[in-house]
Design a protein around this motif. Structure first.
Motif, PDB file in Angstrom:
ATOM      1  N   SER A 272      78.110  15.044  67.596  1.00 61.01           N
ATOM      2  CA  SER A 272      77.950  16.179  68.507  1.00 61.01           C
ATOM      3  C   SER A 272      76.856  17.122  68.029  1.00 61.01           C
ATOM      4  N   PHE A 273      76.291  17.830  68.998  1.00 61.59           N
ATOM      5  CA  PHE A 273      75.201  18.762  68.716  1.00 61.59           C
ATOM      6  C   PHE A 273      75.563  20.101  69.336  1.00 61.59           C
ATOM      7  N   TYR A 274      75.435  21.166  68.539  1.00 64.31           N
ATOM      8  CA  TYR A 274      75.827  22.470  69.072  1.00 64.31           C
ATOM      9  C   TYR A 274      74.714  23.482  68.910  1.00 64.31           C
ATOM     10  N   LYS A 275      74.808  24.508  69.731  1.00 69.03           N
ATOM     11  CA  LYS A 275      73.961  25.684  69.589  1.00 69.03           C
ATOM     12  C   LYS A 275      74.874  26.860  69.866  1.00 69.03           C
ATOM     13  N   ILE A 276      74.920  27.801  68.919  1.00 64.95           N
ATOM     14  CA  ILE A 276      75.848  28.919  69.064  1.00 64.95           C
ATOM     15  C   ILE A 276      75.069  30.223  68.923  1.00 64.95           C
TER      16      ILE A 276
END
Ligand code: MTE
Ligand code: HPA
Ligand code: MOS
Length: 756
Positions: A272-276
């Motif tokens: 998974s790839f996230y941006k927060i």
């Protein structure tokens, strides 16, 4: 208040008298089945030579797709999975043929005599590679709330990263298995170790090309399912049924552990790839996430599991701008399947990782971000459901207070100051888990209740007992509504001829759905019996109550016992059987808009975990997991605490030591208990303490006792972050990685990671 009770199976369990499929006495003409499966992960079948195997004494017949009279198709959600491979194989362990012989030993010998010529094709084992090659099961799904993309520019902090969570083997004690017996006129009875008897019935009918009424499926109990028998108990039962259809003799097939490990799917690995994005006061303003689900070679339940990942992508936090997407990536692994939490844990691991990453880079403790963003009443989930009766903050602050978190944290700090070789870490892990099948139309159940003329009662439902003690809960419901003692009530096997068209026992909803049906059926019986009693005793209906095995009038015990009342009912030809249907009200979901109100309610809770890492060896111990859990008004706290502890152990195993390994050629390397480690008494937490959160419960929960099967698994995620904190404590250069399980090897590498 319901009376609590021990699991009604405990007596026969401890005496070894409980019956499982493998315990059934066989008919004397019974035969034994065994799969011949693919010896490589992807290829074209050029030829298979069965001649030597067929010639072996005691081999009755070898079945292939050519012997299927109906459709060679077992896919439930998407018809993309043959029962037996035809021209191609798509995973190592894919069934190609089914040997039926006089004994298991002969079948095994025969299997070794089969030779196969396969032209091997390229193998994909990871979701990332599948995505690159655009190898998908179906179209991606996305949930959206607000406008994450445009909000990042307003955030004070923005971080991006990648996570991986590995699969998990179910390791039910009882392996997959079935016993199929011919009845008259082409009818077949299948005794199966399945969570989904109707799924077995429906699929067998389709493959055999006969109507569903010609297949009867009976389930006594399971030696554990954990999701692994929701869909994947079906093929073996269907194979046996195909053989019965042809041979008119009973066929038994119990997989040995190696075959089970190799041929069945597991929890889905996710990349998974996230941006927060956060503001200075640590409010999460925006969250973007892309999930790559490693679905394996066929859909199985992957689309539903992917959906639940999206539902739980924000765990128990409110985030006003969310954009989440999931790809079900087609690879050459066995089709991955349901596993306790059903994609939810994979989703939650990513948001918890993103929070840990942000906290590390901002330089605050992870819990400050968690605490600043906990879900509150009337917050909106990213799929449009408005959160009500929210216990996120309540459980969080109750846990901190009851377990004296401040003191715990001080002790950890003091310990870490005083010790060089050992470091401690502490984490908080809140959970919010939605209760209902995410597919609204599956949320229904039925119960069939017979009162026999001696006053004893038989209860049939669609619920499958798999160790979660649902039968005990059903008995408690019947006992409380009928007002008779537990010894008068018996739970029957789960059988498709008594209770039809069932949803699988899954989604933690079995007790709610079937319990409500039992409650309705018992209420209908009591209504009739009350009318009868009022006539018999010449008093008003509203003065009558039935409890403690007697009829009471105006609170006073009458001369009319339960048994006498039933004799009266027989004499007056009053119906003593009742069938009830329950369908969860209020839930709905619109897949075209990806919005709605899919869950009856949510289950909340918070776990505090402390661990000690041995910084020389990379080994760690879990000192304690202390939990405040939202049971609602638990109808059986003993059983529910057992569910919390069992789920926690599985969650910890998934996060720390259970390491599924496939070779680049798609072969399962962790194919035995010597290479696949699961938690035991030595590696489990030294202390587990669970305090029930005091709440009102929920009206859609059976007797306000909330569903408990899956949610506590996700407390195990807290262990990952507690270990991570301890590693960081020892090695400030450690760059946080989110790659579970956090095995001692990985811990050791983290402890001695150099800068950069
Ligand atoms: N507990 C035991 N002992 N054995 C199991 O197989 N399965 C889990 C959970 N608890 C399981 C278990 C899973 S995956 C689910 S969905 C629920 O039980 C199903 O039962 P319920 O709906 O009655 O909670
Ligand atoms: N949970 C568990 N099993 C399921 C679900 C779900 O939401 N949907 C279909 N099978
Ligand atoms: Mo549970 S994974 O819904 O069987």
């Amino acid at each position: 208040m319901l009376k609590t009770m021990k699991n009604i199976d405990s007596y026969t369990h401890v005496r070894g008298e409980s019956l499982f499929v493998d315990d059934i006495i066989l008919r004397q003409d019974a035969l034994f089945g065994l799969c011949f499966d693919s010896p490589c992960a992807h290829g074209k079948i050029k030829s298979v030579d069965y001649s030597k195997a067929e010639a072996l004494d005691g081999v009755e017949k070898i079945f292939t797709y050519k012997d299927v009279l109906g459709e060679n198709q077992i896919g439930g959600i998407i018809p993309d999975e043959p029962l037996w491979a035809e021209d191609e194989v798509h995973f190592w362990g894919q069934p190609i043929a089914f040997i039926v012989a006089e004994s298991e030993a002969i079948a095994k010998k025969a299997r070794a005599l089969i030779t196969i010529d396969i032209e091997e094709l390229p193998v994909i084992t990871t979701a990332k590679e599948a995505k690159e090659k655009e190898s998908f099961i179906n179209a991606p799904r996305s949930f959206k709330l607000g406008d994450a993309a445009s909000v990042f520019s307003d955030c004070d902090y923005v971080y991006e990263g990648e996570t991986f969570s590995n699969g998990q083997e179910h390791l039910y004690l009882e392996t997959q298995g079935c016993y199929a017996i011919p009845q008259e006129n082409g009818t077949i009875k299948i005794i199966s170790s399945t969570q989904g008897p109707t799924q077995v019935q429906k699929t067998a009918a389709k493959v055999l090309g006969i109507p569903m009424h010609k297949i009867e499926v009976d389930v006594i109990r399971l030696g554990g399912g954990f999701g692994g028998k929701e869909d994947q108990a079906t093929p073996w039962a269907v194979m046996a049924a195909v053989a019965v259809q042809s041979l008119n003799r009973p066929v038994k097939y119990i997989l040995n552990r190696h075959d089970d490990l190799r041929m069945t799917g597991k929890r889905h690995p996710y990349s998974s790839f996230y941006k927060i994005g956060l503001t200075k006061d640590l409010k999460i303003k925006a969250f973007e996430v892309e999930f790559l689900q490693n679905s394996g070679a066929a859909a199985d339940l992957s689309p539903a599991i992917a959906e639940r990942t999206l539902f739980h992508a924000t765990n128990s936090y409110f985030i006003p701008n969310v954009s989440s997407t999931v790809f079900s990536c087609k690879t050459n692994l066995p089709p991955n399947t349901a596993f306790r939490g059903f994609g939810g844990p994979q989703g939650m691991f990513v948001i918890e990782s993103a929070i840990a990453d942000a906290a590390d880079q901002i330089g605050v403790n992870r819990r400050h971000i968690q605490e600043a963003n906990l879900l509150a009443e009337n917050d909106e989930f990213s799929y449009g459901q408005i959160a009500t009766q929210v216990e996120a903050r309540n459980s969080w602050f109750t846990a901190k207070e009851k377990f004296d978190f401040d003191q715990m944290e001080e002790e950890v700090i003091a310990f870490n100051k005083a010790n060089k070789r050992f470091k401690k870490g502490v984490s908080l892990m809140p959970i919010a888990f939605g209760i209902s099948f995410t597919n609204t139309q599956m949320n229904h159940a039925r119960a069939l209740i017979h009162i026999y003329q001696d006053g004893s009662v038989g209860v049939s439902t669609g619920a499958v007992e798999m160790g979660q003690s649902v039968n005990t809960k059903m008995l408690q419901v019947a006992e409380s509504v009928l007002g008779i003692s537990a010894s008068k009530i018996k739970l029957e096997t789960t059988n498709t001829t008594r209770v039809a068209n069932t949803s699988p026992s899954a989604a933690s909803s079995t007790a709610d759905l079937n319990g409500k049906a039992v409650e309705m059926a018992c209420n209908a019986l009591i209504d009739r019996l009350t009318k009868l009693a009022s006539k018999t005793l010449s008093c008003e209906e509203n003065t009558i109550a039935i409890h403690d095995d007697f009829v009471f009038v105006d609170g006073k015990k009458s001369s009319l016992s339960w048994e006498d009342l039933i004799i009266q009912a027989m004499a007056h030809r009053v119906a003593l059987s009742e069938n009830a249907h329950y369908a969860t009200p209020k839930i709905h979901f619109d897949k075209t808009k990806e919005r709605g109100h899919p869950f009856a309610y949510h289950v909340y809770g918070t776990a505090i975990t402390t661990v000690t890492v041995d910084c020389l060896r990379g080994r760690y111990e879990i000192d304690a997991v202390k939990i405040v859990h939202d049971f609602g008004k638990s109808m059986n706290i003993g059983i529910d605490l057992g569910q919390v502890e069992g789920a926690l152990a599985q969650g910890i195993g998934w996060m720390t030591m259970e390491e599924i390994a496939y070779g680049a050629d798609g072969r399962l390397l962790s194919n035995a208990l010597s290479t696949y480690k699961v938690p035991d008494v030595f590696s489990g937490p030294k202390t587990i303490e669970t305090i029930p959160l005091e709440t009102e419960g929920h009206e859609l929960a059976i007797k306000k006792s909330k569903a408990v099967g899956e949610p506590p698994l996700m407390y195990g995620i807290g262990v990952y972050f507690a270990i991570q904190q301890a590693v960081k404590e020892f090695n400030p250069n450690y760059k946080l990685e989110f790659h579970s399980p956090f095995t001692p090897e990985k811990v050791l590498m983290g402890l001695y990671q150099k800068e950069g």
